[in-house]
Enzyme design. Structure first.
Site, mmCIF file in Angstrom:
data_model
loop_
_atom_site.group_PDB
_atom_site.id
_atom_site.type_symbol
_atom_site.label_atom_id
_atom_site.label_comp_id
_atom_site.label_asym_id
_atom_site.label_seq_id
_atom_site.Cartn_x
_atom_site.Cartn_y
_atom_site.Cartn_z
ATOM 1 C CE LYS C 77 -6.295 -5.717 0.896
ATOM 2 N NZ LYS C 77 -5.351 -6.306 -0.073
ATOM 3 C CB SER C 152 -3.122 -8.612 2.301
ATOM 4 O OG SER C 152 -3.349 -7.899 1.113
ATOM 5 C CB SER C 176 -3.168 -9.267 -1.636
ATOM 6 O OG SER C 176 -1.925 -9.444 -1.015
#
Lengths: 500, 123, 494
Positions: C77, C152, C176
């Site tokens: 990420k 997210s 997330s």
């Protein structure tokens, strides 16, 4: 019309608040392992943490905690069993995270005091300064303001930032409101900072050099009518970089406030900048709208909860208090109170002590530091410690005089030379060819020359008018370029003229 | 909205402002309030942003103000999920970044320093 | 090969059936094939990945011992810094920024020989539940490209679901990792707070953020968890204990005698019926495996969302202050430093980020602190107590991971509160700092889209989640006959 200080204190009483920041002398920074050595090339002592790079996290320097506890104990504070770091949020380019990791409502040390002694017209008087808190925080980077004419921020075109100093551990010591000092407020303020500095130096936690910024003082001053209860509006004065400036800043602010109040004007609550050259302050940022720092507990750090074992361990290692140390010196040197006070006031006590440690006679050492050297320091408006002359030099000079290699007068020349940066005592003696003329025959030659040049004066002396000899002695000293021992000259001259 | 997929339950966010006898908080946030906050946060919000935000924030604030309903004086606040304390490091110097690394992201630099525009605020 | 699990790939590498370079190349090919549609990646480090793979192959060839997952590729990420590799956090503010240092997670991945393929897309600065807040365009759910992949960390989960990587790293502040896992049919774990180092994790909400493992199977996630977890002296909030034995727990998978607590407040109204049905079916499965299902009540959970939306924005308003155009990131505007700062932050931050910064600034303001931030921190205490109490009655607590399956891109973009409700079941775990995991519970009958089953364990007892997750996963695999992801539509050039 400008008020005099005595005008001011006849009507108003001052209230003080002193904030002192101390740079701790740890090897590494407060929250990261970067070096803290002063004077490195720009941005060579930075890392993701002290640069505030995205993702970086702080880790507390354990030694800084120990030092802060020591400071708190030396100031008679209680050590909080539980304290926390907090974020003080505001934007400024010298602060990499745009918040300062500091302490807010849970500082590590609280409620202490420091007793200081000040010379008053009724003799030495003791004042107790109460201390609100001692807490930890981190220093900012340093900016160079470029393009303007003064190097200061006004008028600069741009700034260059060096973050080497960002993250240096700082301790902030905040007094409670200080009342009851009356006309001695400036001296009390100075004595407080001085005593604090001695304590910190004794603890070994900082090199406390005001001129270098490792000890910084902000002085808050307000006035109220004598006997009034309500506190007046205060101003905060920054850029106070010496003990002398502390005293001058406080006195100056007291006068400035009084002038405003007498005219019926308001004192503005603001931060002011102290100017060494004028002894006056100019306005800085207005504190009318206090900045909202939006303090909240620092989530990246966990609480500091010093155990009582740790606190007692640190307490046991505290050195003797400076006041105790001073008492011991006073006894050892057999020095009256007034002279001790004079040495402290001239900020030469440590220098004298160091000189004595190098073997010099205490009285002679004191004589030099308190006399000639303090006089020159005053003239140059600097602290004696800032002059080029050091205890080693003075000890040498004292020894040379004791050995008869130098007269007092010649020694003074050597002292001047050292202060002017011409080198160390032996170098100056050689360079300038300073030598006591003690050879009798050389002296006799000069004496006879002088007598020959002023026969009528010589006649007067022969006639019993001893003081007249002064003119002859003066001429002889001139002839010998001041290198003759004046006492010896007088002895020989008078003898020669039948009066010795 | 797909009715078969279920709507978020308004009950979850509805505020009951008879907050147990405590002072009911005014969750009204004006455009000027937002403008002041934007100043504090150093964001040059557009007029559009300002008007949108003041509406959105008012709704959110109403929703979140319900924390006051249960936040009694006897409840201690948590700022750390873990009961950690006294985490320290040794006072030891560790390698720093090189100046090149430190300045690698700098939008502007001069003489091995970060170059920034004229600073208006006081030091 | 790319459809296998990471563990299977690791075995194949170990047995010499395939090299890491071949494996990595296969994944790079898949990325080239499908990422035009999925947009899971913001940056693919082709040369770097092959070089890493080669290094592992060489190590293995020379007989050196390698870590269990060595040579297996992974998607990272974009909120974690990787030295020299563009790290944007999904924001325009950091466009082009290459960090001069590695996050601890990256350091550990490298030490384990795990090949980092590239950086995945995310909601800007981890704020969002759909990855629609990325400044670089949304990621598309491989199950239905017109739908969100969750947020997210939508990029990481989508990459797994699209077989672009068998492993991924996500971060979880309010859900997330878990919510994207749920809506993509993958596994996502938020470890106990402090279980994985945050050094190098660009901070959103410091007391809630946590990095964690994402994979297609529970065992894979366990291996990854052990690779990245553990004490880090660079993070003061790091737990100084060994990583819980999660691999062993995942292999064990025996829930006989375990008490499974169903949280009353995290179901019912507001939850899509199909999602609830799958949740209940999963409970039945666990019961049939010998677990005891009990009901628990956590009454303060009704306030969790409100507390979160005060705490997280407050911390973020402070964490994001450093982005001021002075030291890194973009710089726009003319005039004074202050003007440049203001202009840059206006352009560099997106709508949601600005919303939260302003909200957080407000919540921390003098005069409002006690009412907002202060009160929210108290609610946090109440929620922790709810959990503590519940854990006296059960070994793990469960709920549906998210209230709905994946919604359409754009559907909730203009309704912040509706968006925030996606995290309603996941937020309590972040507030309390305990661990949470999402495993696929099946495909909802209304729309055929994946839903997740959330398992929560007490602080430091992450192994319990893996045990229960693994048991459920195995049972569901038996029930369906094949991994759920094999039902996903085929992507890319045919």
């Amino acid at each position: 019309m400008a008020l005099s200080y005595s005008d001011v204190i006849s009507k108003y009483e001052p209230v003080l608040g002193l904030e002192v920041h101390v740079e701790l002398g740890t090897e590494s920074k407060m929250f990261c392992g970067c070096n803290t050595v002063f004077g490195a090339a720009p941005n060579t002592q930075t890392c993701p943490v002290c640069l505030g790079l995205p993702g970086a996290l702080p880790v507390v320097n354990g030694k800084a905690i120990d030092y802060t506890i020591a400071i708190g104990l030396a100031l008679n504070c209680s050590i909080a069993p539980y304290s926390r770091f907090a974020r003080k949020n505001y934007f400024y380019p010298d602060m990499p995270k745009n918040f300062q990791t500091s302490q807010y409502d849970e500082p590590i040390c609280v409620n202490g005091y420091l007793d200081v002694t000040v010379d008053t017209e009724d003799g030495p008087k003791e004042f107790r300064i109460e201390i609100e808190r001692v807490h930890m925080e981190e220093d900012t980077g340093k900016s160079l303001h470029m393009g303007g004419s003064t190097g200061r921020i006004h008028g600069a075109d741009y700034s260059l930032l060096d973050y080497n100093r960002a993250g240096i551990p700082l301790v902030e010591i905040v007094t409670k409101v200080v009342t009851g000092t009356g006309k001695y407020a400036p001296e009390v303020a100075r004595a407080y900072v001085s005593e604090l500095r001695d304590i910190l130096r004794g603890l070994g936690v900082s090199d406390v050099k005001m001129e270098q910024g490792s000890l910084r003082c902000d002085a808050n001053v307000s006035l109220r009518l004598i006997g009034a209860e309500k506190l007046g509006t205060r101003s905060e004065t920054k850029n106070v970089n010496s003990l002398r400036s502390v005293e001058r800043a406080v006195r100056g602010e007291m006068i400035r406030h009084a002038e405003l109040l007498d005219k019926g004007e308001r004192v503005t609550q603001e931060t002011r900048h102290f100017h060494e050259d004028t002894g006056l302050t100019t306005p800085g940022r207005s504190k009318e709208q206090a900045e909202d720092y939006r303090y909240f507990p620092e989530p990246d750090l966990v609480p500091v909860a010093p155990s009582s074992e740790l606190v007692e361990k640190i307490r046991a290692t505290l050195p003797e208090k400076p006041s105790v140390r001073r008492k011991k010196l006073q006894e050892a040197w057999q020095v009256p109170e007034k002279e001790m006070a004079a040495m402290i006031n001239a900020d030469v006590l440590d220098l004298v002590e160091d000189t004595v440690k190098l073997g010099a006679d205490p009285t002679r050492a004191r004589g030099w530091w308190l006399g000639e050297i303090a006089r020159i320091a005053n003239e140059k408006a600097v602290a004696a410690s800032e002059l080029s002359i050091n205890p080693q030099d003075v000890a040498e000079i004292v020894a040379l005089v004791a050995q008869g290699e130098l007269t007092d007068k010649l020694a003074r020349q050597v002292v001047e030379g050292v202060i002017n940066g011409e080198g160390r005592p032996t170098e100056i003696i050689e360079k300038r060819g300073i030598k006591v003329v003690s050879d009798d025959s050389a002296l006799m030659a000069a004496i006879e020359k002088a007598i020959a040049a002023q026969p009528d004066v010589a006649e007067k002396v022969r006639g019993g008018h001893i003081p007249a000899a002064g003119a002859l002695i003066g001429a002889i000293m001139k002839e010998t370029k001041g290198q003759a021992d004046a006492a010896k000259v007088r002895e020989l001259l008078l003898k020669h003229l039948g009066q010795g | 909205m797909d009715s078969e997929r279920g709507r978020p339950n308004p009950k979850v966010i509805r505020v009951k402002c008879e907050a147990l006898g405590k002072v009911t908080f005014m969750s009204n946030i004006s455009r000027d309030d937002v403008a002041n906050l934007a100043k504090l946060a150093r964001i040059d919000l557009s007029e559009d942003d300002l008007s949108h935000l003041s509406n959105e924030l008012a709704v959110i604030l109403e929703a979140v103000a319900r924390v006051q309903e249960v936040a009694g004086a006897d409840v201690p606040p948590t700022s750390h999920p873990l009961p950690l304390k006294n985490v320290f490091r040794e006072d030891q110097v560790r390698p720093s970044l090189t100046p090149d690394e430190a300045l690698s992201g700098a939008p502007a630099q001069e003489e091995q320093r970060f170059k920034v525009p004229q600073i208006l605020g006081e030091e | 090969m790319i459809k296998k699990s990471a563990s299977e790939m690791a075995s194949a590498l170990s047995a010499g059936e395939i090299t890491s370079v071949e494996l990595t190349q296969a994944h790079l090919d898949q990325i080239a094939n499908v990422d035009g549609d999925v947009h899971a990646f913001l940056h693919v480090d082709v040369d770097g990945a092959i070089a890493q793979a080669r290094a592992v192959d060489e190590k293995r060839k020379s007989g050196e011992k390698v870590a269990p997952l060595a040579g297996v590729p992974l998607a990272l990420k974009d909120v974690l810094v990787q030295k020299g590799i563009p790290t944007t956090c999904g924001s325009k503010m950091l466009e082009g920024w290459r960090p001069p240092y590695d996050s601890t997670v990256v350091t550990r991945l490298k030490e384990n020989g795990i090949v980092i393929l590239g950086k995945t897309n995310m909601d800007e600065f981890a704020m969002g539940s759909s990855t629609e807040n990325s400044a670089y365009g949304p990621t598309h759910n491989p199950w239905d490209l017109s739908r969100i992949p969750g947020g997210s960390g939508g990029g990481s989960s989508a990459a797994l679901a699209a077989f672009e990587a068998p492993l991924a790293i996500g971060t979880d502040t309010g859900g997330s990792i878990r919510q994207p896992a749920a809506v993509t049919g993958t596994v996502g774990v938020k470890p106990t707070y402090g279980g994985v180092s945050r050094y190098g994790l660009v901070a959103f909400s410091s007391s809630l953020d946590q990095a964690g493992p994402c994979a297609r199977t529970v065992l894979d996630a366990a291996y990854l968890h052990e690779a990245i977890g553990g004490y880090d002296r660079m993070d003061s909030t790091s737990i100084n204990e060994p990583v819980p034995a999660v691999v062993a727990a995942a292999k064990d998978g025996n829930v006989k005698g375990m008490k499974i607590g169903v949280i009353k407040e995290l179901q019912g109204d507001g939850y899509q019926p199909g999602v609830l049905k799958l949740f209940n079916q999963s409970l039945e499965i666990l019961a049939s495996l010998g677990a005891e299902i009990v009901e628990v009540s956590c009454k303060y959970f009704d306030y969790a969302l409100a507390a979160y939306y005060l705490i997280a924005p407050s911390e973020c308003s402070s964490n994001l202050a450093r982005f001021d155009a002075m030291r890194y990131g973009i710089r726009v505007g003319e005039g004074s430093a202050e003007e440049v700062m203001n202009a840059t932050r206006q352009v560099g931050f997106g709508r949601e980020v600005k919303r939260r910064i302003i909200l957080g600034t407000y919540a921390l303001s003098s005069g409002y602190y006690d009412a907002y931030y202060g009160s929210a921190q108290k609610v946090r205490t109440l929620i922790s107590r709810d959990f503590e109490n519940a854990f006296t009655k059960a070994d793990v607590l469960v709920s549906p991971t998210a209230p709905t399956t994946a919604f359409k891109i754009g559907e909730k973009a203009n309704d912040p509160i509706a968006m925030y409700l996606n995290d309603i079941a996941t937020i309590p775990t972040n507030l309390a700092g305990i661990g949470g995991m999402s495993v696929p519970s099946g495909l909802a009958e209304e729309d055929g889209l994946p839903a997740g089953f959330q398992i929560m364990a007490p602080a430091m007892k992450d192994d319990r989640m893996y045990k229960v997750g693994s048991a459920l996963e195995a049972a569901l695999l038996t029930k369906w006959g094949r991994p759920i992801l094999e039902s996903a539509p085929a992507l890319g050039a045919k």
